[in-house]
Design a protein around this motif. Sequence first.
Motif, PDB file in Angstrom:
ATOM      1  N   SER A   1       0.829  -1.203   0.000  1.00  0.00           N
ATOM      2  CA  SER A   1       0.000   0.000   0.000  1.00  0.00           C
ATOM      3  C   SER A   1       0.867   1.258   0.000  1.00  0.00           C
ATOM      4  O   SER A   1       1.950   1.295   0.587  1.00  0.00           O
ATOM      5  N   ASN A   2       0.378   2.297  -0.659  1.00  0.00           N
ATOM      6  CA  ASN A   2       1.078   3.588  -0.663  1.00  0.00           C
ATOM      7  C   ASN A   2       0.632   4.488   0.482  1.00  0.00           C
ATOM      8  O   ASN A   2       1.226   5.540   0.716  1.00  0.00           O
ATOM      9  N   ASP A   3      -0.404   4.075   1.178  1.00  0.00           N
ATOM     10  CA  ASP A   3      -1.002   4.932   2.204  1.00  0.00           C
ATOM     11  C   ASP A   3      -1.504   4.054   3.342  1.00  0.00           C
ATOM     12  O   ASP A   3      -2.320   3.154   3.141  1.00  0.00           O
ATOM     13  N   ILE A   4      -1.010   4.344   4.561  1.00  0.00           N
ATOM     14  CA  ILE A   4      -1.407   3.515   5.695  1.00  0.00           C
ATOM     15  C   ILE A   4      -2.904   3.632   5.969  1.00  0.00           C
ATOM     16  O   ILE A   4      -3.542   2.661   6.389  1.00  0.00           O
ATOM     17  N   PHE A   5      -3.506   4.775   5.664  1.00  0.00           N
ATOM     18  CA  PHE A   5      -4.940   4.916   5.906  1.00  0.00           C
ATOM     19  C   PHE A   5      -5.748   4.081   4.904  1.00  0.00           C
ATOM     20  O   PHE A   5      -6.817   3.570   5.225  1.00  0.00           O
ATOM     21  N   GLU A   6      -5.200   3.926   3.714  1.00  0.00           N
ATOM     22  CA  GLU A   6      -5.817   3.029   2.734  1.00  0.00           C
ATOM     23  C   GLU A   6      -5.755   1.595   3.241  1.00  0.00           C
ATOM     24  O   GLU A   6      -6.716   0.827   3.110  1.00  0.00           O
ATOM     25  N   TRP A   7      -4.627   1.257   3.850  1.00  0.00           N
ATOM     26  CA  TRP A   7      -4.452  -0.096   4.416  1.00  0.00           C
ATOM     27  C   TRP A   7      -5.428  -0.342   5.561  1.00  0.00           C
ATOM     28  O   TRP A   7      -5.997  -1.423   5.688  1.00  0.00           O
ATOM     29  N   PHE A   8      -5.638   0.679   6.393  1.00  0.00           N
ATOM     30  CA  PHE A   8      -6.610   0.550   7.482  1.00  0.00           C
ATOM     31  C   PHE A   8      -7.986   0.197   6.926  1.00  0.00           C
ATOM     32  O   PHE A   8      -8.692  -0.663   7.467  1.00  0.00           O
ATOM     33  N   GLU A   9      -8.371   0.849   5.833  1.00  0.00           N
ATOM     34  CA  GLU A   9      -9.690   0.599   5.248  1.00  0.00           C
ATOM     35  C   GLU A   9      -9.759  -0.791   4.629  1.00  0.00           C
ATOM     36  O   GLU A   9     -10.765  -1.501   4.785  1.00  0.00           O
ATOM     37  N   LEU A  10      -8.686  -1.178   3.947  1.00  0.00           N
ATOM     38  CA  LEU A  10      -8.658  -2.496   3.316  1.00  0.00           C
ATOM     39  C   LEU A  10      -8.772  -3.618   4.332  1.00  0.00           C
ATOM     40  O   LEU A  10      -9.377  -4.659   4.064  1.00  0.00           O
ATOM     41  N   THR A  11      -8.209  -3.422   5.494  1.00  0.00           N
ATOM     42  CA  THR A  11      -8.196  -4.470   6.525  1.00  0.00           C
ATOM     43  C   THR A  11      -9.281  -4.277   7.575  1.00  0.00           C
ATOM     44  O   THR A  11      -9.328  -5.004   8.572  1.00  0.00           O
ATOM     45  N   GLY A  12     -10.170  -3.292   7.357  1.00  0.00           N
ATOM     46  CA  GLY A  12     -11.292  -3.090   8.258  1.00  0.00           C
ATOM     47  C   GLY A  12     -10.914  -2.611   9.649  1.00  0.00           C
ATOM     48  O   GLY A  12     -11.609  -2.907  10.618  1.00  0.00           O
ATOM     49  N   ARG A  13      -9.841  -1.834   9.750  1.00  0.00           N
ATOM     50  CA  ARG A  13      -9.372  -1.368  11.066  1.00  0.00           C
ATOM     51  C   ARG A  13      -9.886   0.056  11.335  1.00  0.00           C
ATOM     52  O   ARG A  13      -9.109   1.006  11.375  1.00  0.00           O
TER      53      ARG A  13
END
Length: 318
Positions: free
Chosen positions: A51-63
């Motif tokens: 991921s290029n963005d940790i906030f994008e990762w949060f959304e992808l992983t439902g956090r």
Amino acid sequence: MFPSYLEQAHDLCFLNHDILVELLRSGEKNKIFHQQINFLSEEDKKLLEQSNDIFEWFELTGRKLEYVETLRRTVFQALLSDFLHFIYESLSCSRKEKLTVAYALLRKPIQENLLLLEIMAIDINDFSNKLTENPLALRAKNYGGIEGHTKRIQSVLKVLGEEERFNADYLAQLRYQKSEDGFDGICNKSMHLFTEHKKIKTENMNINQIFSGSESKQTQWHFLYSRLPYLIFYARRLIEHICGTFSKTDPSYLNNIEYRVMAATILWYPNVEDRYKNDNLDKFVDSTVNKLEKTFLDAGKNKPSKKDILRVKDSGVI
């Protein structure tokens, strides 16, 4: 030349400012604005690496919770730093007789930075959603005018346990209302050469603030230092509250700085000219006096004398 009789008020403003600078410095040193992230699986880790963005990762992983908390800590640190830079420069400009610049610099921190900090204190999910989906919704003009600002501040005072000492209507008036007893009018005039709002409309044959003489400067100084201590005391209590949700601070340290500020506040107010006093400021100071006196009595001591208050201002020790 800066009036010697305002030194105490100027120092009180800087005392509150410097306490917050130390809070920020200590928080950065101890990494309390960092959010620890635990991977639930190797897949989690791989998704973050891709991921290029940790906030994008949060959304992808439902956090959702970690998303909000990371955003809260990151934004708080930046907002506080920005707030302190503007307050410092405003006070410094006032000290140098640059009052138009001082007022121009004051508008953003008291209207906008404090607004976001208040929202973070009472509804972090609302703040997170708006910042993510529509940041312009967080502009001060979108909060229902004076009534909306007052309602929000009332909620903040309830959270802080400061409903007795502060008045939400007055805090909203000082920050947002174009009145003689408010910062918005003079701050706008300091920022713009010409203003058209009926309450601050530029007079004929005039240009805002640029013709201020000695008498005008005295009035501007008196107003600034009769109101800013009240506002910045409130800001400090709000910021300390939010910071306390990240990491608990030693209660003895908090008591020490609170005693110092209370003593300095009590010593400041008698030097405010009577025409700049009002019921809200009287209540603020009287409540502060009562709190300090109760602290002395609870410690088995007599009510503090002026000598005691001077000592507490310098040491923070009851």
